[in-house]
Design a protein around this motif. Structure first.
Motif, PDB file in Angstrom:
ATOM      1  N   GLU A   7      45.293  -8.198 -14.055  1.00 22.35           N
ATOM      2  CA  GLU A   7      46.220  -8.516 -13.247  1.00 22.35           C
ATOM      3  C   GLU A   7      47.313  -7.450 -14.376  1.00 22.35           C
ATOM      4  OE1 GLU A   7      47.106 -12.334 -13.710  1.00 22.35           O
ATOM      5  OE2 GLU A   7      45.823 -12.665 -11.750  1.00 22.35           O
ATOM      6  N   LYS A   8      47.107  -8.058 -15.384  1.00 20.38           N
ATOM      7  CA  LYS A   8      48.127  -7.053 -16.803  1.00 20.38           C
ATOM      8  C   LYS A   8      47.982  -5.491 -16.586  1.00 20.38           C
ATOM      9  CE  LYS A   8      47.364 -10.365 -20.346  1.00 20.38           C
ATOM     10  NZ  LYS A   8      48.931 -10.770 -20.429  1.00 20.38           N
ATOM     11  N   LEU A   9      46.275  -4.997 -16.154  1.00 22.56           N
ATOM     12  CA  LEU A   9      46.580  -3.146 -15.966  1.00 22.56           C
ATOM     13  C   LEU A   9      47.399  -2.936 -14.718  1.00 22.56           C
ATOM     14  CD1 LEU A   9      42.321  -2.734 -16.634  1.00 22.56           C
ATOM     15  CD2 LEU A   9      44.570  -1.510 -17.852  1.00 22.56           C
ATOM     16  N   ALA A  10      47.259  -3.898 -14.145  1.00 28.87           N
ATOM     17  CA  ALA A  10      48.168  -3.563 -12.372  1.00 28.87           C
ATOM     18  C   ALA A  10      49.377  -3.318 -13.000  1.00 28.87           C
ATOM     19  CB  ALA A  10      48.329  -5.036 -11.740  1.00 28.87           C
ATOM     20  N   LYS A  11      50.197  -4.176 -13.793  1.00 23.47           N
ATOM     21  CA  LYS A  11      50.988  -3.982 -13.985  1.00 23.47           C
ATOM     22  C   LYS A  11      51.321  -2.612 -14.867  1.00 23.47           C
ATOM     23  CE  LYS A  11      52.577  -8.778 -15.214  1.00 23.47           C
ATOM     24  NZ  LYS A  11      53.483  -9.615 -15.345  1.00 23.47           N
ATOM     25  N   VAL A  12      50.659  -2.204 -15.555  1.00 25.66           N
ATOM     26  CA  VAL A  12      50.081  -0.945 -16.282  1.00 25.66           C
ATOM     27  C   VAL A  12      50.619  -0.209 -15.170  1.00 25.66           C
ATOM     28  CG1 VAL A  12      49.113   0.418 -17.634  1.00 25.66           C
ATOM     29  CG2 VAL A  12      49.626  -1.477 -18.759  1.00 25.66           C
ATOM     30  N   ALA A  13      49.627  -0.299 -14.298  1.00 30.69           N
ATOM     31  CA  ALA A  13      48.988   1.141 -12.890  1.00 30.69           C
ATOM     32  C   ALA A  13      51.252   0.820 -12.051  1.00 30.69           C
ATOM     33  CB  ALA A  13      48.561   0.621 -11.943  1.00 30.69           C
ATOM     34  N   ALA A  14      51.479   0.098 -12.315  1.00 30.29           N
ATOM     35  CA  ALA A  14      52.934   0.584 -12.081  1.00 30.29           C
ATOM     36  C   ALA A  14      54.268   0.645 -12.639  1.00 30.29           C
ATOM     37  CB  ALA A  14      53.230  -1.387 -10.991  1.00 30.29           C
ATOM     38  N   GLY A  15      54.007   0.721 -13.842  1.00 30.29           N
ATOM     39  CA  GLY A  15      54.901   1.274 -14.738  1.00 30.29           C
ATOM     40  C   GLY A  15      55.744   0.507 -15.303  1.00 30.29           C
ATOM     41  N   GLU A  16      54.474  -0.736 -15.096  1.00 28.30           N
ATOM     42  CA  GLU A  16      55.988  -1.951 -16.610  1.00 28.30           C
ATOM     43  C   GLU A  16      54.755  -2.275 -17.492  1.00 28.30           C
ATOM     44  OE1 GLU A  16      55.862  -5.215 -13.343  1.00 28.30           O
ATOM     45  OE2 GLU A  16      56.314  -3.820 -11.747  1.00 28.30           O
ATOM     46  N   ALA A  17      54.449  -1.666 -17.784  1.00 30.23           N
ATOM     47  CA  ALA A  17      53.330  -1.510 -19.935  1.00 30.23           C
ATOM     48  C   ALA A  17      52.659  -0.888 -19.553  1.00 30.23           C
ATOM     49  CB  ALA A  17      52.784  -3.043 -19.746  1.00 30.23           C
ATOM     50  N   PHE A  18      52.285  -0.468 -20.732  1.00 30.18           N
ATOM     51  CA  PHE A  18      50.922   0.324 -21.330  1.00 30.18           C
ATOM     52  C   PHE A  18      49.863  -0.077 -21.725  1.00 30.18           C
ATOM     53  CE2 PHE A  18      50.729   3.662 -24.547  1.00 30.18           C
ATOM     54  CZ  PHE A  18      50.685   4.549 -23.709  1.00 30.18           C
ATOM     55  N   LEU A  19      48.623   0.724 -21.672  1.00 38.14           N
ATOM     56  CA  LEU A  19      47.315  -0.087 -22.571  1.00 38.14           C
ATOM     57  C   LEU A  19      47.317   1.059 -23.618  1.00 38.14           C
ATOM     58  CD1 LEU A  19      44.966  -0.727 -22.120  1.00 38.14           C
ATOM     59  CD2 LEU A  19      44.154   0.660 -21.114  1.00 38.14           C
ATOM     60  N   LEU A  20      46.938  -0.090 -25.024  1.00 32.23           N
ATOM     61  CA  LEU A  20      46.197   0.133 -25.654  1.00 32.23           C
ATOM     62  C   LEU A  20      45.277   0.312 -26.067  1.00 32.23           C
ATOM     63  CD1 LEU A  20      46.814   2.178 -28.941  1.00 32.23           C
ATOM     64  CD2 LEU A  20      47.610  -0.063 -29.082  1.00 32.23           C
ATOM     65  N   GLN A  21      44.163   1.046 -25.992  1.00 33.09           N
ATOM     66  CA  GLN A  21      42.669   0.819 -26.115  1.00 33.09           C
ATOM     67  C   GLN A  21      42.114   2.271 -27.392  1.00 33.09           C
ATOM     68  OE1 GLN A  21      40.279   1.769 -22.512  1.00 33.09           O
ATOM     69  NE2 GLN A  21      38.428   1.220 -23.451  1.00 33.09           N
ATOM     70  N   GLY A  22      41.221   1.202 -28.245  1.00 31.62           N
ATOM     71  CA  GLY A  22      41.173   2.417 -28.962  1.00 31.62           C
ATOM     72  C   GLY A  22      40.083   0.957 -29.756  1.00 31.62           C
ATOM     73  N   GLY A  23      39.049   2.157 -31.193  1.00 34.17           N
ATOM     74  CA  GLY A  23      37.850   1.279 -31.304  1.00 34.17           C
ATOM     75  C   GLY A  23      37.316   2.846 -32.706  1.00 34.17           C
ATOM     76  N   ASP A  24      35.539   1.840 -32.468  1.00 30.19           N
ATOM     77  CA  ASP A  24      34.826   2.881 -33.435  1.00 30.19           C
ATOM     78  C   ASP A  24      34.215   3.425 -32.278  1.00 30.19           C
ATOM     79  OD1 ASP A  24      34.592   2.494 -35.654  1.00 30.19           O
ATOM     80  OD2 ASP A  24      33.523   1.109 -35.341  1.00 30.19           O
ATOM     81  N   CYS A  25      34.467   5.215 -32.454  1.00 28.03           N
ATOM     82  CA  CYS A  25      33.032   5.685 -31.557  1.00 28.03           C
ATOM     83  C   CYS A  25      32.128   5.063 -31.042  1.00 28.03           C
ATOM     84  CB  CYS A  25      32.565   7.061 -32.007  1.00 28.03           C
ATOM     85  SG  CYS A  25      30.998   7.637 -31.761  1.00 28.03           S
ATOM     86  N   ALA A  26      31.394   4.200 -32.291  1.00 27.83           N
ATOM     87  CA  ALA A  26      29.795   4.094 -32.110  1.00 27.83           C
ATOM     88  C   ALA A  26      29.470   3.080 -33.184  1.00 27.83           C
ATOM     89  CB  ALA A  26      28.474   4.599 -32.597  1.00 27.83           C
ATOM     90  N   GLU A  27      29.350   1.633 -32.990  1.00 29.55           N
ATOM     91  CA  GLU A  27      29.878   0.141 -33.200  1.00 29.55           C
ATOM     92  C   GLU A  27      28.720   0.139 -34.413  1.00 29.55           C
ATOM     93  OE1 GLU A  27      32.140  -3.125 -31.619  1.00 29.55           O
ATOM     94  OE2 GLU A  27      31.359  -2.081 -30.406  1.00 29.55           O
ATOM     95  N   THR A  28      28.224  -0.225 -35.424  1.00 27.43           N
ATOM     96  CA  THR A  28      26.891  -0.664 -35.830  1.00 27.43           C
ATOM     97  C   THR A  28      27.034  -2.141 -36.398  1.00 27.43           C
ATOM     98  OG1 THR A  28      27.479  -0.165 -37.954  1.00 27.43           O
ATOM     99  CG2 THR A  28      27.556   1.930 -37.335  1.00 27.43           C
ATOM    100  N   PHE A  29      25.596  -2.670 -36.472  1.00 25.62           N
ATOM    101  CA  PHE A  29      24.806  -4.217 -36.645  1.00 25.62           C
ATOM    102  C   PHE A  29      25.718  -4.306 -38.116  1.00 25.62           C
ATOM    103  CE2 PHE A  29      21.374  -3.591 -33.496  1.00 25.62           C
ATOM    104  CZ  PHE A  29      22.304  -3.725 -32.098  1.00 25.62           C
TER     105      PHE A  29
END
Length: 459
Positions: free
Chosen positions: A50-72
């Protein structure tokens, strides 16, 4: 939707999978995973969609980030907190400076497997299986460490569960409280982006004090929604973690809220596309510079036949020198279908090179150039630039050159800690957030959108 059996998936084109020496042991591990509780819940996946639907509609922005590869070994409270701190600081910059709600998704609690360009790695004349992430084998360059071990899939589950527990505790236990915004910056280097963040934090403090004086002091300021994502690379693990939701009787991959298909595994007739087209999670697809409009149309029709808002996130990784040419025909083709997908820029993977001293690295200037080119394309087409996908860390590493800190190739050996691809450090990440915020602000003005008021509940 019909959920395919693991046996059926194994009959389809299947790329980037480990060559386990004992298939019987793999099957035993898969059965043990099937009995484990879900790591995330169907309702949480629906909330993200539902939140991504708002992003697709131009009403929000997605910030996605983190490690290239997590380690134990990286599953510690300090390490998880540092990553979350960077993402929180970046989201505050984007929300307050650009005046846009931000959906926060980590490359976290599942990013333990990596595709590789070669099945083997050679050092000093010795060839061994490539390191494919802690989910598959060990990083040490020894014959014993590099043997794929299915028992590691159980370790992935345990590490992901621990990381999610920590993440939920931090996000709901007061750490993410906006009134602690100054505390988030203690580990950042003074000057540059840090000085700008301090000024922004002061402004947020003033706004919050005003709201409290007006009697507005709710829980919205104290907690944030945070979601987990990873590349759904290992089919044995992802299939084993899929559950049928008791409410809807639909399958959900409970290993993460958002799962994506990589550039190397997006075969329309392949097992990865078949599996993810059959689950109800939001699904991402990585798209490189060689992708054609026809390729993309086939994928979106297969995975999103109902044109459901929030279902698809298309993550483009074109490269700084190719994005302006390669991206427009892809966007135009998808937009003509009537879909409103989430368009996300991954400015990392198309800009990797090997420095003269042998370290794999990325130039911060190339990262910024791809982001700017990506925004330019969306501005020209009148489409909404929905988000960024960044490989980053909360530590003061030296893996990418450039930025306000002036890192050069000779600095790489100082704190080069990644087990796979180079990541932006905490200060470069914050600097990039300001760049993105400026482009978002310019785009909103150019589109004559009304500027939204600062709303803490959307942070």
């Amino acid at each position: 939707m019909t959920f395919p059996t693991l046996e059926h998936l194994r009959t389809l084109p299947l790329k980037q999978q480990p060559s386990y020496p004992d298939q019987g042991k793999v099957d035993q591990v898969v059965e043990r995973l099937r009995s484990r509780p879900p790591l995330v819940f169907a309702g949480e996946c629906d909330d993200l969609r539902e939140k991504l639907a708002k992003v697709a509609a131009g009403e929000a922005f997605l910030l996605q980030g983190g490690d290239c590869a997590e380690t134990f070994d990286g599953v510690t409270a300090e390490n998880v907190k540092n990553k979350l701190t960077v993402l929180l600081a970046m989201s505050v910059v984007l929300t307050y400076a650009a005046q846009v709600p931000v959906v926060k998704v980590g490359r976290i609690a599942g990013q333990y497997a990596k595709p590789r360009s070669s099945d083997t790695e050679t050092r000093n004349g010795v060839s061994l299986p490539s390191y494919r992430g802690d989910a598959v084998n060990g990083f040490d360059f020894t014959a014993a460490a590099r043997v794929p071990d299915p028992e590691r899939l159980l370790d992935v589950y345990n590490a992901s569960a621990a990381t999610l527990n920590l993440t939920r505790a931090f996000m709901t236990g007061g750490f993410a409280d906006l009134r602690r915004v100054h505390n988030w910056n203690r580990n950042f280097v003074a000057g540059g982006a840090m000085a700008r963040f301090e000024k922004l934090a002061d402004e947020i403090d003033q706004a919050l004090r005003f709201m409290v004086a007006c009697g507005i002091d709710g829980d919205q300021m104290k907690t944030v929604d945070f979601f987990a994502s990873h590349e759904a690379l290992l089919l044995d693990y992802e299939h084993a973690m899929t559950r049928i939701d008791s409410r809807t009787q639909q399958p959900y991959d409970t290993s993460g809220h958002l799962v994506w298909i990589g550039e190397r595994t997006r075969d329309l007739n392949g097992a990865h596309v078949e599996l993810l087209s059959s689950v109800r999670n939001p699904v991402g697809i990585k798209l490189g510079p060689k992708v054609t409009p026809e390729d993309v149309l086939g994928l979106v029709e297969k995975i999103d036949p109902e044109q459901e808002p929030g279902r698809l996130t298309l993550i483009t990784r074109m490269g700084a020198g190719k994005v302006r040419e390669a991206l427009p025909p892809v966007i135009e083709a998808v937009e003509q279908t009537g879909r409103k997908v989430v368009w996300v820029c991954d400015p990392m993977h198309g800009n990797t090179f090997t420095a003269k001293n042998g370290y794999k690295t990325r130039s911060f200037s190339d990262v910024v150039e791809e982001v700017n080119g990506w925004f330019d394309v969306h501005d020209d087409l009148g489409t909404w630039p929905g988000g960024v996908h960044i490989e980053l860390t909360g530590d003061d590493v030296t893996e990418c050159v450039g930025g306000s800190g002036g890192l050069i190739e000779q600095d790489l050996e100082s704190r080069y800690e990644t087990v796979c691809d180079p990541r932006l450090n905490r200060d470069q990440s914050l600097e990039l957030a300001f760049t993105v915020a400026e482009r978002l602000t310019d785009g909103r003005i150019n589109r004559h959108n009304p500027v939204q008021a600062f709303v803490p509940a959307e942070l």
